[in-house]
Motif scaffolding. Structure first.
Motif, short mmCIF file in Angstrom:
data_model
loop_
_atom_site.label_atom_id
_atom_site.label_comp_id
_atom_site.label_asym_id
_atom_site.label_seq_id
_atom_site.Cartn_x
_atom_site.Cartn_y
_atom_site.Cartn_z
N GLY A 78 0.86 -1.19 0.00
CA GLY A 78 0.00 0.00 0.00
C GLY A 78 0.89 1.24 0.00
N PRO A 79 0.36 2.40 0.38
CA PRO A 79 1.18 3.62 0.39
C PRO A 79 2.45 3.49 1.23
N ALA A 80 2.37 2.89 2.44
CA ALA A 80 3.56 2.79 3.30
C ALA A 80 4.60 1.87 2.66
N GLY A 81 4.15 0.70 2.20
CA GLY A 81 5.09 -0.29 1.65
C GLY A 81 5.69 0.15 0.32
N ILE A 84 6.43 -7.73 -0.86
CA ILE A 84 5.46 -8.82 -0.78
C ILE A 84 4.07 -8.25 -0.49
N ASP A 85 3.07 -8.69 -1.24
CA ASP A 85 1.68 -8.34 -0.88
C ASP A 85 0.81 -9.56 -1.15
N LYS A 86 -0.21 -9.73 -0.30
CA LYS A 86 -1.10 -10.87 -0.50
C LYS A 86 -2.00 -10.66 -1.72
N ALA A 87 -2.11 -9.40 -2.17
CA ALA A 87 -2.98 -9.09 -3.31
C ALA A 87 -2.15 -8.87 -4.58
N PRO A 132 -3.80 -4.05 -9.85
CA PRO A 132 -4.56 -3.20 -8.93
C PRO A 132 -5.48 -4.01 -8.02
N ARG A 133 -5.62 -3.50 -6.78
CA ARG A 133 -6.54 -4.11 -5.82
C ARG A 133 -7.32 -3.00 -5.12
N ASP A 134 -8.50 -3.37 -4.59
CA ASP A 134 -9.32 -2.36 -3.90
C ASP A 134 -8.81 -2.14 -2.48
N CYS A 149 -11.40 3.25 1.48
CA CYS A 149 -10.78 4.51 1.91
C CYS A 149 -11.57 5.67 1.30
N GLY A 150 -11.64 6.80 2.04
CA GLY A 150 -12.28 7.98 1.47
C GLY A 150 -11.49 8.53 0.29
N GLY A 151 -10.20 8.26 0.28
CA GLY A 151 -9.37 8.71 -0.86
C GLY A 151 -9.04 10.19 -0.83
N GLY A 152 -9.16 10.81 0.35
CA GLY A 152 -8.79 12.22 0.47
C GLY A 152 -7.27 12.33 0.59
N VAL A 153 -6.64 13.02 -0.36
CA VAL A 153 -5.18 13.18 -0.34
C VAL A 153 -4.90 14.60 0.15
N MET A 187 -9.34 7.45 -6.17
CA MET A 187 -9.80 6.08 -5.92
C MET A 187 -8.56 5.25 -5.62
N ARG A 188 -8.57 4.56 -4.50
CA ARG A 188 -7.36 3.86 -4.06
C ARG A 188 -6.93 2.75 -5.02
N ARG A 189 -7.87 2.16 -5.73
CA ARG A 189 -7.49 1.09 -6.67
C ARG A 189 -6.45 1.61 -7.66
N GLY A 231 3.13 3.04 8.58
CA GLY A 231 1.74 3.25 8.19
C GLY A 231 0.75 2.70 9.21
N ASP A 232 -0.37 2.15 8.71
CA ASP A 232 -1.41 1.62 9.60
C ASP A 232 -0.87 0.54 10.53
N ALA A 233 0.12 -0.21 10.08
CA ALA A 233 0.68 -1.28 10.93
C ALA A 233 1.26 -0.70 12.21
N GLU A 235 -6.89 10.83 8.75
CA GLU A 235 -5.90 10.79 7.67
C GLU A 235 -4.83 9.74 7.96
N GLY A 236 -4.56 8.90 6.96
CA GLY A 236 -3.51 7.89 7.14
C GLY A 236 -2.55 7.79 5.96
N ILE A 237 -2.99 8.29 4.78
CA ILE A 237 -2.17 8.10 3.57
C ILE A 237 -0.85 8.88 3.70
N GLY A 238 -0.94 10.13 4.13
CA GLY A 238 0.26 10.96 4.24
C GLY A 238 1.26 10.37 5.23
C1 LIG Z 1 -13.25 3.88 5.66
C2 LIG Z 1 -11.87 4.51 5.63
C3 LIG Z 1 -11.70 5.77 5.06
C4 LIG Z 1 -10.43 6.37 5.02
N1 LIG Z 1 -10.30 7.59 4.40
C5 LIG Z 1 -9.06 8.16 4.34
C6 LIG Z 1 -8.88 9.38 3.62
O1 LIG Z 1 -9.79 9.94 3.03
N2 LIG Z 1 -7.61 9.93 3.60
C7 LIG Z 1 -6.56 9.34 4.24
O2 LIG Z 1 -5.45 9.89 4.20
N3 LIG Z 1 -6.71 8.16 4.90
C8 LIG Z 1 -7.92 7.55 4.94
N4 LIG Z 1 -8.07 6.33 5.55
C9 LIG Z 1 -6.88 5.70 6.15
C10 LIG Z 1 -6.01 5.08 5.04
O3 LIG Z 1 -6.81 4.26 4.23
C11 LIG Z 1 -4.87 4.25 5.65
O4 LIG Z 1 -4.28 4.97 6.70
C12 LIG Z 1 -3.80 3.91 4.61
O5 LIG Z 1 -4.33 3.04 3.65
C13 LIG Z 1 -2.58 3.26 5.28
O6 LIG Z 1 -1.69 2.78 4.28
P1 LIG Z 1 -0.80 1.49 4.56
O7 LIG Z 1 0.08 1.33 3.39
O8 LIG Z 1 -0.22 1.58 5.91
O9 LIG Z 1 -1.84 0.27 4.65
P2 LIG Z 1 -2.80 -0.31 3.52
O10 LIG Z 1 -3.18 0.73 2.55
O11 LIG Z 1 -3.88 -1.03 4.26
O12 LIG Z 1 -1.89 -1.37 2.76
C14 LIG Z 1 -1.50 -2.57 3.38
C15 LIG Z 1 -1.14 -3.58 2.31
O13 LIG Z 1 -0.67 -4.75 2.98
C16 LIG Z 1 -1.21 -5.90 2.36
N5 LIG Z 1 -1.24 -6.97 3.35
C17 LIG Z 1 -2.02 -7.05 4.43
N6 LIG Z 1 -1.76 -8.19 5.11
C18 LIG Z 1 -0.79 -8.84 4.41
C19 LIG Z 1 -0.11 -10.07 4.59
N7 LIG Z 1 -0.38 -10.89 5.63
N8 LIG Z 1 0.81 -10.43 3.67
C20 LIG Z 1 1.08 -9.63 2.62
N9 LIG Z 1 0.47 -8.46 2.39
C21 LIG Z 1 -0.46 -8.05 3.29
C22 LIG Z 1 -2.56 -5.47 1.86
O14 LIG Z 1 -3.02 -6.27 0.78
C23 LIG Z 1 -2.31 -4.00 1.44
O15 LIG Z 1 -1.97 -3.91 0.09
C24 LIG Z 1 -9.31 5.70 5.58
C25 LIG Z 1 -9.48 4.41 6.13
C26 LIG Z 1 -10.73 3.83 6.15
C27 LIG Z 1 -10.89 2.43 6.73
#
Ligand SMILES: Cc1cc2nc3c(=O)[nH]c(=O)nc-3n(C[C@H](O)[C@H](O)[C@H](O)COP(=O)(O)OP(=O)(O)OC[C@H]3O[C@@H](n4cnc5c(N)ncnc54)[C@H](O)[C@@H]3O)c2cc1C
Length: 380
Positions: free
Chosen positions: A12-15, A32-35, A38-40, A43-47, A95-97, A265-267, A277-280
């Protein structure tokens, strides 16, 4: 090739930011990603502007050709309009996809070796190494867990990814734009659509994302809350999927890693508890983790220590945000805050500067947040 400088789990964005930055710094990277992309991703998709800056710094990219840029925000409490602000700095809606596929391709294009889709069978954080379900074993000097809110790396480090009593949850419905009608470009934030959270209507090039999110423990039925919000806006969700996902804003990791292992990131729980906000923060922490690996490549067991130093200002910023969240969302203070917001257009603009990522919590300061809370309590 099965031996790398760094393994990044999650693209995702962090990785993708971690992988791209690590490649740019001359490291060999397994991504490495399980998906498959493009994958869904729900997320609100606000950047925000903060996210847009990171996107430019790490990838040299703009939010994407299909991003919708908006300059207008309406703040509401149910049917009451608290304020409307026009002429704001651009806020991109994506759109996150598409967005995540763009980042993933940029990481792979820079040289990251992709294992996507691939399932992880076992993780060894000491080595560190990853055994995939097809039997391949990947080894590296360092490992970055960027695998989202349900992180297997966080579970391996801390026993569980998050505390469900503290974390947030969000639900969304994508409403397609009526044929031949241009999208309404106004972003809406509804402070009463969820408890300890809010509702959002984010316009997109192809329609509208309607969502509600808040602390999971305070919102017994977010699905009903979303249905009520849709009804207030005159939208009929019949036949449209309603999806939910964790928003890890309430349980950030004080120590997001150990030795040669880092969480990004989210982890790591790096989601803003006021705005969601989590993308930034994901993009930023991903690149910080990659830099830490590069800096300590001769002594990789020191990678987390280097990352922790670089991440400290981010953690301080999110601590200030948690303090402000108590003002904005506390059941007793929230109505007073909303009345104050309604009466004070300047406060609306400042609040939107925070939401939009133009201003940091550090710019307000804990002392002045404390003064506002004190003032609201005294005024009643
Ligand atoms: C409903 C909702 C609305 C949101 N709206 C916003 C918004 O408008 N603006 C904003 O900035 N943030 C928003 N966020 C937060 C934002 O979506 C996250 O903070 C952001 O996606 C974090 O990025 P990431 O790369 O840490 O994690 P993710 O985007 O979740 O990416 C994690 C990746 O890890 C992969 N993965 C997971 N488990 C495994 C595994 N076991 N093995 C291999 N791969 C794995 C997944 O397939 C995925 O590709 C929203 C979140 C939600 C739930």
């Amino acid at each position: 090739m099965t031996s790398f400088d760094v393994i990044v789990i999650g693209a995702g964005p962090a990785g993708s930011a971690a992988a791209r930055k690590a490649c740019d710094l001359g490291l060999s990277v397994a991504l490495i990603d399980k998906a498959a992309f493009p994958r869904d991703k729900l997320c609100g998709g606000g950047v925000t502007r903060r996210a847009a800056r990171e996107l430019r710094d790490v990838f040299g990219l703009l939010p994407g050709p299909e991003a919708l840029s908006t300059h207008e925000v309406r703040l509401v409490a149910g049917r009451d309009v608290l304020g409307e602000q026009r002429g704001l700095p651009a806020f991109a809606m994506i759109m996150r996809r598409r967005f995540d596929a763009m980042l993933y391709e940029a990481a792979v294009g820079a040289g990251a070796v992709a294992f996507c889709p691939a399932r992880i069978a076992t993780l060894d954080l000491q080595a560190p190494s990853v055994t995939l379900q097809d039997g391949r074993v990947l080894r590296a000097k360092a490992l970055i867990g960027a695998d989202g809110a349900n992180s297997v790396v966080a579970k391996a480090l801390h026993g569980r990814a998050y505390d469900p009593a503290l974390i947030g949850f969000g639900m969304e419905i994508e409403f397609p734009a009526p044929a031949g009608q241009p999208p309404d470009p106004v972003v809406e934030i509804d402070f009463t659509a969820a408890v300890w959270g809010y509702g959002w209507a984010f316009p997109k090039a192809g329609g509208l994302t309607l969502g509600v999110g808040g602390r999971l423990s305070r919102n017994a039925d977010l699905r009903a809350a979303l249905a009520a919000y849709a009804a207030r806006r005159g939208l009929d969700p019949a036949g449209l999927p309603c999806k939910g996902a964790f928003l890890p804003f309430g349980d950030p990791r004080p120590q997001p890693g150990r030795g040669a292992v880092m969480l990004a990131g989210d982890a790591a729980g790096l989601v803003d508890p006021v705005t969601g906000e989590g993308i930034g923060w994901a993009l930023h922490s991903g690149q910080l983790a990659a830099r830490a690996v590069a800096e300590t490549i001769a002594t990789p067991e020191k990678a987390f220590a280097a990352y922790a130093r670089a991440l400290a200002p981010v953690q301080a910023e999110l601590r200030r945000a948690r303090f402000l969240a108590r003002l904005v969302y506390h059941p007793q203070l929230a109505p007073r805050f909303l009345r104050h917001l309604h009466r004070t257009p300047r406060l609306q603009r400042r609040f939107l500067s925070l939401v939009g990522g133009e201003m940091d919590y550090a710019d307000i300061g804990l002392a002045s947040i404390g003064r506002v809370i004190g003032g609201l309590i005294r005024r009643g």
